[in-house]
Enzyme design. Structure first.
Site, PDB file in Angstrom:
ATOM      1  N   ARG A  13      -4.305  10.485   3.308  1.00  0.00           N
ATOM      2  CA  ARG A  13      -3.394  11.621   3.350  1.00  0.00           C
ATOM      3  C   ARG A  13      -2.596  11.728   2.050  1.00  0.00           C
ATOM      4  O   ARG A  13      -1.718  12.577   1.919  1.00  0.00           O
ATOM      5  CB  ARG A  13      -2.453  11.488   4.543  1.00  0.00           C
ATOM      6  CG  ARG A  13      -3.167  11.446   5.881  1.00  0.00           C
ATOM      7  CD  ARG A  13      -2.194  11.474   7.035  1.00  0.00           C
ATOM      8  NE  ARG A  13      -1.442  12.714   7.060  1.00  0.00           N
ATOM      9  CZ  ARG A  13      -1.851  13.831   7.636  1.00  0.00           C
ATOM     10  NH1 ARG A  13      -3.039  13.876   8.217  1.00  0.00           N
ATOM     11  NH2 ARG A  13      -1.101  14.921   7.619  1.00  0.00           N
ATOM     12  N   VAL A  65       7.390   6.676  17.115  1.00  0.00           N
ATOM     13  CA  VAL A  65       7.053   7.299  15.833  1.00  0.00           C
ATOM     14  C   VAL A  65       5.768   8.114  15.929  1.00  0.00           C
ATOM     15  O   VAL A  65       5.724   9.271  15.520  1.00  0.00           O
ATOM     16  CB  VAL A  65       6.947   6.229  14.727  1.00  0.00           C
ATOM     17  CG1 VAL A  65       6.571   6.874  13.396  1.00  0.00           C
ATOM     18  CG2 VAL A  65       8.274   5.475  14.595  1.00  0.00           C
ATOM     19  N   ASP A 120       4.178   0.124  12.309  1.00  0.00           N
ATOM     20  CA  ASP A 120       3.016  -0.655  11.859  1.00  0.00           C
ATOM     21  C   ASP A 120       3.054  -2.102  12.336  1.00  0.00           C
ATOM     22  O   ASP A 120       2.037  -2.800  12.283  1.00  0.00           O
ATOM     23  CB  ASP A 120       2.942  -0.650  10.324  1.00  0.00           C
ATOM     24  CG  ASP A 120       2.538   0.696   9.765  1.00  0.00           C
ATOM     25  OD1 ASP A 120       1.661   1.340  10.369  1.00  0.00           O
ATOM     26  OD2 ASP A 120       3.090   1.113   8.743  1.00  0.00           O
ATOM     27  N   CYS A 157      -5.541   7.823   9.389  1.00  0.00           N
ATOM     28  CA  CYS A 157      -5.786   7.191  10.685  1.00  0.00           C
ATOM     29  C   CYS A 157      -5.455   8.148  11.822  1.00  0.00           C
ATOM     30  O   CYS A 157      -4.481   8.894  11.763  1.00  0.00           O
ATOM     31  CB  CYS A 157      -4.942   5.916  10.820  1.00  0.00           C
ATOM     32  SG  CYS A 157      -5.501   4.567   9.778  1.00  0.00           S
ATOM     33  N   LYS A 161       0.832  -1.201   0.000  1.00  0.00           N
ATOM     34  CA  LYS A 161       0.000   0.000   0.000  1.00  0.00           C
ATOM     35  C   LYS A 161       0.867   1.250   0.000  1.00  0.00           C
ATOM     36  O   LYS A 161       0.572   2.238  -0.695  1.00  0.00           O
ATOM     37  CB  LYS A 161      -0.912   0.002   1.235  1.00  0.00           C
ATOM     38  CG  LYS A 161      -1.733   1.265   1.411  1.00  0.00           C
ATOM     39  CD  LYS A 161      -2.595   1.196   2.654  1.00  0.00           C
ATOM     40  CE  LYS A 161      -1.846   1.526   3.923  1.00  0.00           C
ATOM     41  NZ  LYS A 161      -1.597   2.999   4.064  1.00  0.00           N
ATOM     42  N   ASN A 162       1.954   1.225   0.768  1.00  0.00           N
ATOM     43  CA  ASN A 162       2.788   2.404   0.926  1.00  0.00           C
ATOM     44  C   ASN A 162       3.681   2.688  -0.277  1.00  0.00           C
ATOM     45  O   ASN A 162       4.368   3.703  -0.304  1.00  0.00           O
ATOM     46  CB  ASN A 162       3.638   2.284   2.192  1.00  0.00           C
ATOM     47  CG  ASN A 162       2.794   2.370   3.451  1.00  0.00           C
ATOM     48  OD1 ASN A 162       1.683   2.878   3.433  1.00  0.00           O
ATOM     49  ND2 ASN A 162       3.311   1.854   4.549  1.00  0.00           N
TER      50      ASN A 162
END
Length: 455
Positions: free
Chosen positions: A114, A349, A327, A138, A41-42
């Site tokens: 975002r 983070v 994550d 999120c 996804k990233n």
């Protein structure tokens, strides 16, 4: 599984990206089976944006069928990009008809992601203007956009704020710049890369993020004709070029999803083969997984995960790559509730990412969150003012509860906790999970989860 409605995929249902779906989960049984992970996804969402920079169409392969991809697709389409599905999970992106969109059109899709801020550089090069509405994502902590805005100003952009959002222009064009990030932010690094590749002159980026997805984005841009080199100590040099062409690229696998399924095997004392997972990008995770009592077997087409006896407590510090990803900690914490002893997870983070543990406590876990973090002689990651720490004492049997998904990774973790718990849990608002997990319900079914979709 006895699903009352099918796994509907990522069907977008509004700015919040929430479908309102509810799962009834009967836990207490190991998860066993195979799942497949596709493109990260990233990376995929950023590579889709990069297609705006090309003068010819692009092809992106191994694209996951998730709602974040649908959102970016919609944003590209309102900007006039033609997006078509190809064979084998590929998409074709043709930016030849790109045009300026209105705030209202962008805002209609941007609320659940975002990603719109990364449109800035490509749109400035292509159209001379970029419009950015209020940003969503999120709710896991402060994600300031000042890193992005400061970088764009360094390139010569003019940033104007209004009640509608942010309007960015470049009346004198964009030029190379020397930029040093206060923190190796992934998003800000992507912003610089997507802007610098066509800026006049050379850009030097210091304190850059170096995640595998960043390196894959650099590979995409290099295929397009960009000149990008990476130097030691987080320095990236970009020599601007006049034009770029389209790309044909297969996305790097989603290591976040792979780690999530590994933690599911650990938490439920099951065994899951994650097809498509690769060792190199998961070295840090695999080390912690093994220390916690996990066993894994790296194979040509994936990695098999299960327990290796009793789970053991570990101390983890989240950090930017090559550290332990933020994550990864949420699904890992679910497994650590079953470890014999005291584990500590330092979150450095995002300041609110441990809020999800309240629901685990409701399910019987013994977790105490320290809002200011914890000093320890064993710490290796520099302390940050925003950090928190979770102390997990185990093993504690988990029992059923009624919980509401708060964010993407936390939501996945609630589902796994419910599957590890005795009794029948209700997990609400699971639509958020589809932001990053393709065919989530089908994969749960494939590993033997016992659940119904009830709303």
């Amino acid at each position: 599984m006895r699903a009352l409605v099918p796994d509907a995929g990522p069907a977008y249902s509004g700015p919040a990206g929430e479908s309102g779906e509810v799962l009834s989960i009967r836990g207490g049984r190991p998860l066993r089976g195979d799942v497949e992970v596709k493109g990260a996804k990233n990376l995929v969402t950023k590579a889709m944006v990069a297609a705006l920079l090309g003068e010819t169409p692009s092809v992106l392969r191994d694209v996951p069928d998730i709602s974040d991809v649908q959102i970016v697709r919609s944003l590209l389409e309102v900007h006039g990009v033609r997006v078509e599905d190809g064979e084998g999970g590929s998409i074709h992106l043709d930016p030849s008809g790109a045009a300026t969109a209105h705030f209202e059109e962008i805002d209609a899709y941007a609320g659940a992601s975002r990603i719109p801020i990364l449109f800035c550089g490509p749109l400035l090069h292509l159209l001379g203007e970029a419009l950015i509405p209020d940003l969503g994502g999120c709710r896991i902590g402060d994600r300031p956009i000042n890193f992005h805005m400061d970088a764009l100003r360094a390139f010569g952009a003019v940033v104007d704020k209004s009640y509608e959002g942010i309007r960015i222009t470049a009346p004198d064009g964009l030029h190379g710049a020397k930029i040093e990030l206060p923190y190796p932010s992934v998003g800000a690094t992507e912003q610089v890369l997507l802007t610098a590749v066509k800026a006049k002159g050379v850009t030097e980026l210091r304190n850059a993020a170096i995640e595998p997805e960043i390196m894959d984005l650099i590979a995409v841009l290099q295929k397009m004709g960009a000149i990008i080199s990476y130097e030691p100590n987080r320095v990236i040099l970009i020599e601007g070029v006049d034009s770029l062409r389209g790309y044909d690229h297969r996305a790097i696998f989603d290591r976040n999803e792979a780690a999530s399924w590994a933690c599911a095997a650990l938490a439920t004392d099951g065994e899951i083969f994650v097809r498509g997972a690769k060792q190199q990008e998961m070295l840090t995770f695999l080390n912690v997984f093994r220390k916690a009592g996990g066993w894994f077997d790296v194979q040509e087409d994936g990695i098999r995960f299960r327990r290796d006896g009793a789970l053991k407590p570990v101390m983890v510090e989240t950090d930017v790559h090559p550290g332990f990803m933020t994550d990864w900690q949420q699904p890992l914490i679910v497994a650590l509730t079953q470890a014999e002893g005291t584990s500590v997870v330092h979150e450095t983070v995002y300041e609110n990412r441990l809020g999800f543990t309240a629901a685990l406590v409701q399910m019987g876990a013994d977790i105490v969150v320290h809002p200011q973090g914890i000093d320890s002689p064993d710490r290796r990651v520099p302390r940050r003012s925003l950090e928190q720490a979770a102390v997990i004492n185990g093993p504690t049997p988990l029992h059923a509860a009624d919980v509401v998904v708060p964010d993407l990774r936390g939501g996945y973790s609630y589902v796994i906790a419910a599957l590890a718990a005795e009794g029948e849990s209700v997990v609400r608002n699971i639509g958020i999970i589809r932001r990053g997990y393709e065919k989530f319900l089908a994969k749960l079914d494939a590993v033997g989860a016992d659940f119904d979709v009830i709303g």
